[in-house]
Design an enzyme around this catalytic site. Structure first.
Site, PDB file in Angstrom:
ATOM      1  CD1 TRP A 103      36.946  48.603  42.163  1.00  0.00           C
ATOM      2  CD2 TRP A 103      36.375  46.629  43.033  1.00  0.00           C
ATOM      3  NE1 TRP A 103      36.306  47.866  41.192  1.00  0.00           N
ATOM      4  CE2 TRP A 103      35.957  46.669  41.688  1.00  0.00           C
ATOM      5  CE3 TRP A 103      36.117  45.480  43.795  1.00  0.00           C
ATOM      6  CZ2 TRP A 103      35.278  45.591  41.076  1.00  0.00           C
ATOM      7  CZ3 TRP A 103      35.452  44.415  43.196  1.00  0.00           C
ATOM      8  CH2 TRP A 103      35.043  44.479  41.865  1.00  0.00           C
ATOM      9  CG  ASP A 173      42.864  47.074  44.361  1.00  0.00           C
ATOM     10  OD1 ASP A 173      43.434  46.628  43.345  1.00  0.00           O
ATOM     11  OD2 ASP A 173      41.629  46.963  44.560  1.00  0.00           O
ATOM     12  CE  LYS A 197      39.154  45.182  36.575  1.00  0.00           C
ATOM     13  NZ  LYS A 197      38.976  44.940  37.995  1.00  0.00           N
TER      14      LYS A 197
HETATM   15  C1  LIG Z   1      38.343  44.658  39.128  1.00  0.00           C
HETATM   16  C2  LIG Z   1      38.849  45.195  40.396  1.00  0.00           C
HETATM   17  C3  LIG Z   1      38.839  44.429  41.573  1.00  0.00           C
HETATM   18  C4  LIG Z   1      38.236  43.041  41.641  1.00  0.00           C
HETATM   19  O1  LIG Z   1      39.066  42.111  41.122  1.00  0.00           O
HETATM   20  P1  LIG Z   1      38.739  40.554  41.213  1.00  0.00           P
HETATM   21  O2  LIG Z   1      39.865  39.959  40.449  1.00  0.00           O
HETATM   22  O3  LIG Z   1      37.408  40.343  40.569  1.00  0.00           O
HETATM   23  O4  LIG Z   1      38.729  40.165  42.629  1.00  0.00           O
HETATM   24  C5  LIG Z   1      39.390  44.985  42.712  1.00  0.00           C
HETATM   25  N1  LIG Z   1      39.908  46.210  42.713  1.00  0.00           N
HETATM   26  C6  LIG Z   1      39.933  46.986  41.599  1.00  0.00           C
HETATM   27  C7  LIG Z   1      40.517  48.359  41.643  1.00  0.00           C
HETATM   28  C8  LIG Z   1      39.404  46.489  40.415  1.00  0.00           C
HETATM   29  O5  LIG Z   1      39.415  47.252  39.309  1.00  0.00           O
END
Ligand SMILES: *Cc1c(COP(=O)(O)O)cnc(C)c1O
Length: 362
Positions: A103, A173, A197
Site C-alpha cells: 500500500w 494511511d 476494515k
Molecule cells: C485496504 C487498504 C487500502 C486500499 O483501500 P481501498 O479502499 O481499496 O482503496 C489501502 N491501504 C491500506 C493500509 C489498506 O489496508
C-alpha cells in the site's frame, strides 16, 4: 438464521453482529421517516443528523483537536494516495515516503506524478517483515509531508511508535488500524482510512486533516479533488455514500458502547497475546512472518513448515468454521485479520484449532 462463520477476511471484514441487527431492524423503515436510510434525501434533516453524529463520534472517540476537519469522502484509501500529493505536492517540492508494504508503494507511485517523492525508509529488502527504525530513516528537511502506512494489512506489521519527523506534517494511511488503539491525532497532519476494515462497509473513506493543510492545498486542480471543497461543504459537496455512513455511525456507537478506545485497545492486545502466544508456542511449527518488534495486532501473518500443510490448514479451518485465512500471495502462508469487531472468542477457538493442528501434523 443461517450460521455466521468466524470471518477473518482482510477487508471488507467482519462487522459487529449487534450493528447488523440494528441495520436489519431499521432497514425498511428508519425511525419515523417512513422509509429506509438509503432512501432518505441527503439534504434532509434526518440524514443530516446521521452524518453529523458520525462525524462527531469520530472526533470524540479519537480525541480530534479543534483545528482539524473530519471528512467523509469516496474512492477508498486509493483515491487518497492520489489526492494527497495532488493537493500538497508540486514540481520543485519533495514529499517523504516510508515504504512498509504494497500500500505504501502504491501511495508513493501516485506522489511521483505530482512532484519529487523521496523514499525516506524501506524494509523491502526483507520482504517488508518489519517497520524501519528511526535511525534508518533518511528524511528530507524541507519535505511538504512524510507519508507512512501505520498498519501493513498484507505483511502483518504495524508501527509501535510513530517516526519523529520534526515539523514536517506526518500523513498516515490508517485504513487497517484506525480506532484500534489510542492515538495522538495532534501528532499528524492528515490521517485517512477506507472504512471497510475497522469502521464499517466499503464506500466511505474517513479523512482527518489539519486546517492549515486544507488551506495549503492547491487551487489549480479539479474542484472535487480539493480538500477545501469537502471541508467547506462539511462532506456534502456531492451526494455522500449515505448508507455506508449510516453503518459507520452504528459501528462508532458500538465502539463507544464497549468502552471507547481504551477498551478496544485492551481487547485487541488480549487477542494479540493469545494468537502470537499460540504461534510462538508451537515449537517452531508456526513461524511468524513479521519481526516481533513490528508485529501487527490487526493482521497476523505466519507460515507452516510446507505449502502443503498450509493448504490443509486452510481447508480444515474452513470446515471448522474459520474463513478468510489465506495469506496474500506476496507473503504466502496464513493471515489472520482480527479487526475490532472480531470477538476474542473467535481467536480463542482459532488458537485451540491451531494447537490441535500442530499436534496432529508436527
Ligand atoms: C485496504 C487498504 C487500502 C486500499 O483501500 P481501498 O479502499 O481499496 O482503496 C489501502 N491501504 C491500506 C493500509 C489498506 O489496508
Amino acid at each position: 438464521m443461517a450460521t455466521r462463520v468466524w470471518n477473518f477476511n482482510p477487508g471488507p471484514a467482519t462487522l459487529p453482529l449487534s450493528v447488523l441487527e440494528r441495520a436489519k431492524a431499521d432497514l425498511p423503515v428508519y425511525g419515523n421517516t417512513g422509509m429506509a436510510v438509503m432512501e432518505l434525501s441527503h439534504r434532509g434533516k434526518e440524514y443530516d443528523a446521521i452524518q453529523t453524529l458520525a462525524r462527531d463520534l469520530v472526533a470524540q472517540l479519537l480525541g480530534v483537536p479543534q483545528n482539524y476537519k473530519v471528512l467523509f469522502l469516496q474512492g477508498g484509501a486509493s483515491l487518497q494516495f492520489a489526492m494527497i500529493p495532488m493537493n500538497l505536492l508540486a514540481p520543485g517540492k519533495t514529499a517523504d515516503y516510508i515504504l512498509t508494504g504494497s500500500w505504501s508503494k502504491k501511495a508513493y507511485k501516485e506522489a511521483k506524478m505530482a512532484g519529487a517523492a523521496n523514499v525516506a525508509g524501506t524494509s523491502e529488502a526483507a520482504n517488508f517483515n518489519r517497520i524501519p527504525a528511526q535511525d534508518e530513516l533518511n528524511l528530507s528537511k524541507d519535505a511538504v509531508y512524510c507519508h507512512i502506512t501505520s498498519n501493513n494489512t498484507i505483511f502483518g506489521t504495524q508501527y509501535q511508535t510513530f517516526p519523529d519527523v520534526g515539523k514536517v506534517p506526518l500523513v498516515a494511511d490508517m485504513s487497517s488500524d484506525i480506532l484500534s488503539r489510542k492515538l495522538n491525532v495532534g501528532a499528524f497532519g492528515l490521517i485517512y482510512a477506507g472504512a471497510q476494515k475497522n469502521l464499517g462497509p466499503s464506500g466511505v473513506t474517513v479523512v482527518i486533516i489539519r486546517e492549515d493543510l486544507v488551506e495549503a492545498g492547491k487551487t489549480d486542480i479539479p474542484i472535487i479533488m480539493q480538500y477545501r471543497t469537502h471541508a467547506e461543504a462539511d462532506s456534502f459537496y456531492n451526494t455522500p455514500p449515505t448508507y455506508s455512513i449510516y453503518l459507520l455511525k452504528l459501528v462508532l456507537e458500538w465502539v463507544k458502547e464497549i468502552g471507547g478506545l481504551d477498551a478496544v485497545e485492551k481487547r485487541n492486545r488480549e487477542k494479540g497475546k493469545l494468537l502470537y502466544g499460540a504461534i510462538d508456542a508451537g515449537a517452531g511449527f508456526y513461524k511468524g512472518a513479521a519481526e516481533p518488534g513490528s508485529r501487527s495486532l490487526m493482521n497476523v501473518t505466519f507460515r507452516l513448515p510446507t505449502e502443503d500443510l498450509e493448504a490443509r490448514f486452510i481447508a480444515e479451518a474452513k470446515e471448522a468454521g474459520f474463513v478468510g485465512l489465506k495469506g496474500h500471495r506476496s507473503v504466502g502462508g496464513i493471515r489472520v485479520s482480527m479487526y475490532n469487531a472480531l470477538e476474542p472468542e473467535g481467536i480463542r477457538r482459532l488458537c485451540d484449532f491451531m494447537t490441535a493442528f500442530a499436534k496432529k501434523n508436527g
